[in-house]
Design a protein around this motif. Sequence first.
Motif, PDB file in Angstrom:
ATOM      1  N   ALA A  97       0.851  -1.193   0.000  1.00 22.78           N
ATOM      2  CA  ALA A  97       0.000   0.000   0.000  1.00 22.78           C
ATOM      3  C   ALA A  97       0.884   1.239   0.000  1.00 22.78           C
ATOM      4  CB  ALA A  97      -0.914  -0.005   1.216  1.00 22.78           C
ATOM      5  N   GLY A  98       0.523   2.212  -0.831  1.00 20.00           N
ATOM      6  CA  GLY A  98       1.277   3.454  -0.907  1.00 20.00           C
ATOM      7  C   GLY A  98       2.435   3.431  -1.874  1.00 20.00           C
ATOM      8  N   ALA A  99       2.802   2.251  -2.391  1.00 21.13           N
ATOM      9  CA  ALA A  99       3.921   2.184  -3.335  1.00 21.13           C
ATOM     10  C   ALA A  99       3.586   2.922  -4.632  1.00 21.13           C
ATOM     11  CB  ALA A  99       4.293   0.736  -3.622  1.00 21.13           C
ATOM     12  N   LEU A 134       1.140  10.410   5.519  1.00 22.03           N
ATOM     13  CA  LEU A 134       1.052   8.959   5.429  1.00 22.03           C
ATOM     14  C   LEU A 134       2.013   8.430   4.373  1.00 22.03           C
ATOM     15  CD1 LEU A 134      -0.264   6.287   6.210  1.00 22.03           C
ATOM     16  CD2 LEU A 134      -2.101   6.785   4.582  1.00 22.03           C
ATOM     17  N   SER A 135       2.112   9.125   3.255  1.00 22.62           N
ATOM     18  CA  SER A 135       3.047   8.723   2.208  1.00 22.62           C
ATOM     19  C   SER A 135       4.479   8.714   2.735  1.00 22.62           C
ATOM     20  CB  SER A 135       2.936   9.685   1.017  1.00 22.62           C
ATOM     21  OG  SER A 135       3.948   9.442   0.073  1.00 22.62           O
ATOM     22  N   TRP A 136       4.826   9.724   3.491  1.00 24.60           N
ATOM     23  CA  TRP A 136       6.173   9.830   4.072  1.00 24.60           C
ATOM     24  C   TRP A 136       6.431   8.665   5.029  1.00 24.60           C
ATOM     25  CZ3 TRP A 136       7.350  10.875   9.314  1.00 24.60           C
ATOM     26  CH2 TRP A 136       8.707  11.105   9.577  1.00 24.60           C
ATOM     27  N   ALA A 137       5.441   8.361   5.888  1.00 22.10           N
ATOM     28  CA  ALA A 137       5.601   7.267   6.848  1.00 22.10           C
ATOM     29  C   ALA A 137       5.785   5.933   6.133  1.00 22.10           C
ATOM     30  CB  ALA A 137       4.395   7.217   7.784  1.00 22.10           C
ATOM     31  N   LEU A 138       5.003   5.697   5.080  1.00 23.13           N
ATOM     32  CA  LEU A 138       5.117   4.445   4.339  1.00 23.13           C
ATOM     33  C   LEU A 138       6.451   4.350   3.604  1.00 23.13           C
ATOM     34  CD1 LEU A 138       1.489   4.129   2.905  1.00 23.13           C
ATOM     35  CD2 LEU A 138       2.469   2.935   4.871  1.00 23.13           C
ATOM     36  N   SER A 139       6.945   5.491   3.104  1.00 32.43           N
ATOM     37  CA  SER A 139       8.227   5.479   2.403  1.00 32.43           C
ATOM     38  C   SER A 139       9.383   5.145   3.334  1.00 32.43           C
ATOM     39  CB  SER A 139       8.484   6.835   1.735  1.00 32.43           C
ATOM     40  OG  SER A 139       8.742   7.847   2.704  1.00 32.43           O
ATOM     41  N   LEU A 140       9.205   5.390   4.631  1.00 37.53           N
ATOM     42  CA  LEU A 140      10.227   5.058   5.627  1.00 37.53           C
ATOM     43  C   LEU A 140      10.114   3.611   6.107  1.00 37.53           C
ATOM     44  CD1 LEU A 140      10.277   8.304   7.824  1.00 37.53           C
ATOM     45  CD2 LEU A 140      11.910   7.613   6.060  1.00 37.53           C
ATOM     46  N   GLY A 141       9.182   2.859   5.535  1.00 34.87           N
ATOM     47  CA  GLY A 141       9.025   1.469   5.919  1.00 34.87           C
ATOM     48  C   GLY A 141       8.225   1.250   7.183  1.00 34.87           C
ATOM     49  N   LEU A 142       7.397   2.244   7.568  1.00 31.90           N
ATOM     50  CA  LEU A 142       6.618   2.143   8.807  1.00 31.90           C
ATOM     51  C   LEU A 142       5.280   1.438   8.617  1.00 31.90           C
ATOM     52  CD1 LEU A 142       7.267   5.704  10.326  1.00 31.90           C
ATOM     53  CD2 LEU A 142       8.373   3.534  10.927  1.00 31.90           C
ATOM     54  N   GLY A 143       4.987   0.987   7.401  1.00 30.12           N
ATOM     55  CA  GLY A 143       3.700   0.348   7.140  1.00 30.12           C
ATOM     56  C   GLY A 143       3.386  -0.813   8.063  1.00 30.12           C
ATOM     57  N   PRO A 144       4.309  -1.796   8.229  1.00 31.80           N
ATOM     58  CA  PRO A 144       4.014  -2.922   9.125  1.00 31.80           C
ATOM     59  C   PRO A 144       3.766  -2.484  10.565  1.00 31.80           C
ATOM     60  CG  PRO A 144       5.809  -3.473   7.648  1.00 31.80           C
ATOM     61  CD  PRO A 144       5.530  -2.010   7.449  1.00 31.80           C
ATOM     62  N   LEU A 169      -2.716  14.406  -4.259  1.00 28.64           N
ATOM     63  CA  LEU A 169      -1.995  13.147  -4.135  1.00 28.64           C
ATOM     64  C   LEU A 169      -2.911  12.057  -3.583  1.00 28.64           C
ATOM     65  CD1 LEU A 169       0.754  11.615  -4.162  1.00 28.64           C
ATOM     66  CD2 LEU A 169       1.037  12.361  -1.776  1.00 28.64           C
ATOM     67  N   ALA A 170      -2.804  10.869  -4.169  1.00 27.58           N
ATOM     68  CA  ALA A 170      -3.543   9.698  -3.686  1.00 27.58           C
ATOM     69  C   ALA A 170      -2.598   8.502  -3.708  1.00 27.58           C
ATOM     70  CB  ALA A 170      -4.778   9.426  -4.537  1.00 27.58           C
ATOM     71  N   LEU A 171      -2.801   7.579  -2.758  1.00 31.67           N
ATOM     72  CA  LEU A 171      -1.909   6.443  -2.556  1.00 31.67           C
ATOM     73  C   LEU A 171      -2.598   5.146  -2.960  1.00 31.67           C
ATOM     74  CD1 LEU A 171      -0.637   7.378   1.034  1.00 31.67           C
ATOM     75  CD2 LEU A 171       0.201   8.214  -1.177  1.00 31.67           C
ATOM     76  N   GLY A 172      -1.879   4.239  -3.614  1.00 31.89           N
ATOM     77  CA  GLY A 172      -2.415   2.955  -4.017  1.00 31.89           C
ATOM     78  C   GLY A 172      -2.858   2.134  -2.822  1.00 31.89           C
ATOM     79  N   PHE A 173      -4.060   1.543  -2.921  1.00 30.73           N
ATOM     80  CA  PHE A 173      -4.681   0.830  -1.805  1.00 30.73           C
ATOM     81  C   PHE A 173      -5.382  -0.414  -2.332  1.00 30.73           C
ATOM     82  CE2 PHE A 173      -6.085   1.931   2.634  1.00 30.73           C
ATOM     83  CZ  PHE A 173      -4.946   2.641   2.983  1.00 30.73           C
ATOM     84  N   GLY A 174      -5.630  -1.372  -1.439  1.00 29.65           N
ATOM     85  CA  GLY A 174      -6.379  -2.562  -1.798  1.00 29.65           C
ATOM     86  C   GLY A 174      -7.833  -2.457  -1.392  1.00 29.65           C
ATOM     87  N   PHE A 175      -8.750  -2.731  -2.330  1.00 28.70           N
ATOM     88  CA  PHE A 175     -10.183  -2.706  -2.055  1.00 28.70           C
ATOM     89  C   PHE A 175     -10.839  -3.935  -2.654  1.00 28.70           C
ATOM     90  CE2 PHE A 175      -9.647   1.787  -1.198  1.00 28.70           C
ATOM     91  CZ  PHE A 175     -10.636   2.058  -0.263  1.00 28.70           C
ATOM     92  N   ALA A 176     -11.879  -4.415  -1.976  1.00 30.69           N
ATOM     93  CA  ALA A 176     -12.745  -5.414  -2.602  1.00 30.69           C
ATOM     94  C   ALA A 176     -13.460  -4.740  -3.770  1.00 30.69           C
ATOM     95  CB  ALA A 176     -13.751  -5.949  -1.592  1.00 30.69           C
TER      96      ALA A 176
END
Length: 375
Positions: free
Chosen positions: A202-204, A257-267, A219-226
Motif C-alpha cells: 500500500a502506498g507504493a 502517510l506517504s512519508w511514513a510508508l516510504s520510511l518502511g513504517l507500514g508494518p 496526491l492519492a496512494l495505491g490501496f487494496g479494495f474489494a
Amino acid sequence: MPIPNEPQIAPKGQRRAGPEIWLIGGAGDVGSRLTSLLLDRTKAAITIISRSDRNSGGQNPDRLCFRTVDIRTKGAARMIPPKALVVNLTEATPPELVAEMVANGCTFLETSASPAYVNALRDGIRGRDVGGVLITCVGMAPGLIDLMAEFIARNEHVNAVDIGIEMGLGRHYGAAATEWFLATAGTNYSLFHNGSLVQTPAGALQRLFVFDASESGRLALGFGFAGREILTGKPAGALSGRRYFVAIDPPLVTRSLSWALSLGLGPWIARNAQWLSRQLSRFPGIGQIRTRMIVEGLCDDGMPTAYARVTTGDQADATATMILATLNTIMSGNVSRVGLATIIDYLTLADSIAALKEILPETRMDISGIETKAS
C-alpha cells in the motif's frame, strides 16, 4: 440481557410483521445511520446485533430491538430467521456462519472493503447448495465506486481504470473503519495490472487526481479494495488493469502517510492500528466532511479518455444510503437471485446517484468521454 452462548431463534409466534432486517455490528457509525434511515423510510422490523450493551432507548420499540451477543459465538446463526435480510457491518462475522445463513435462505449484504475477507465469504458459498444469496460490494467503496468503474469501462477506448477515493477528516469515523484503514495502509494488496495480479505494498503507487475541476490535482496512494467481482464481468472484464487509490482531506494527511510508508513504517502502523485509532480519536476533526470519488478510463497508451466524478456528503451517511437503496430493491421483489451476487445485480449508477441525492442533496456527478461499446 445478553443472550446465552447457544443463541436460539425466536419462536415463530413472537416474530414481527413485515420484512425482517438484521444488522450485524449495527451499533456502530454506519449502523446507527442506517437504522434511522430504515425506521424513517421503510416498514421493516430491525434487529441490531452487537457486542455493546445497548438498547433502543424507547425509539420505535415495535420495530427496533437490540441483541447483545458476540457474533463469533457458536450457534449464533440460529438466532436469525431463515430468509431474513442481513447486513454485515463487521469483519468479525465468521465466513462459516455467513455460509450457514445463506444456506438457510437469508439474503446477506456484505459491506466490507477487505479483499481477503470478501474472498473468504465468497469461497464459503461457491459451489454450495444454498437457498439465499450473498451480495458483496454493498456501499460506497466498494459499491458506488465500482458501479462508476463499470460504467466508464463501457467506453470503447478504455483499456484500464484508475479509481480515486478522497475521504474528509472533518469528523471522526467509527473505530472499526479507522482501524481498517490503518491496517490496510500497512499491508500488501493484489494489484490487477496487465491482466494479472501483482502483490504490491500500500502506498507504493502514487498519482494525482483532480476531484473537482476547480482544483489542482491531489496526491492519492495505491490501496487494496474489494470490488474485483464487479470488474471481472462484462463489459469491464476486458480491462487490462484496475488500480484503487485513496486520498485524505486535508492533503497534508495524505502526504504525511506517504512519508511514513516510504520510511518502511507500514508494518508498524498495521500492527498498532487499534492503538493508533484510539490516539487519533483524541484530536479534533480536520478537513472537510465529504466524500469524493473519481474513475478515470485509460486508453492503450495510459492517457485518460473518459471519467466520472462524484461528490457527496459524510462517508457514513453515504454508505448507509447505498445499503438502504440495495435493501429497497430487494424488498421491492423486482430482483431475485440465489448464490453469489454483487451490488451491480441490484443497482445501476443512475439508481445510486438518485438515492444519494434524495438523502444527501449536495450529491453531484460529472461525466465525460462516454462512448458505449458495441454489443
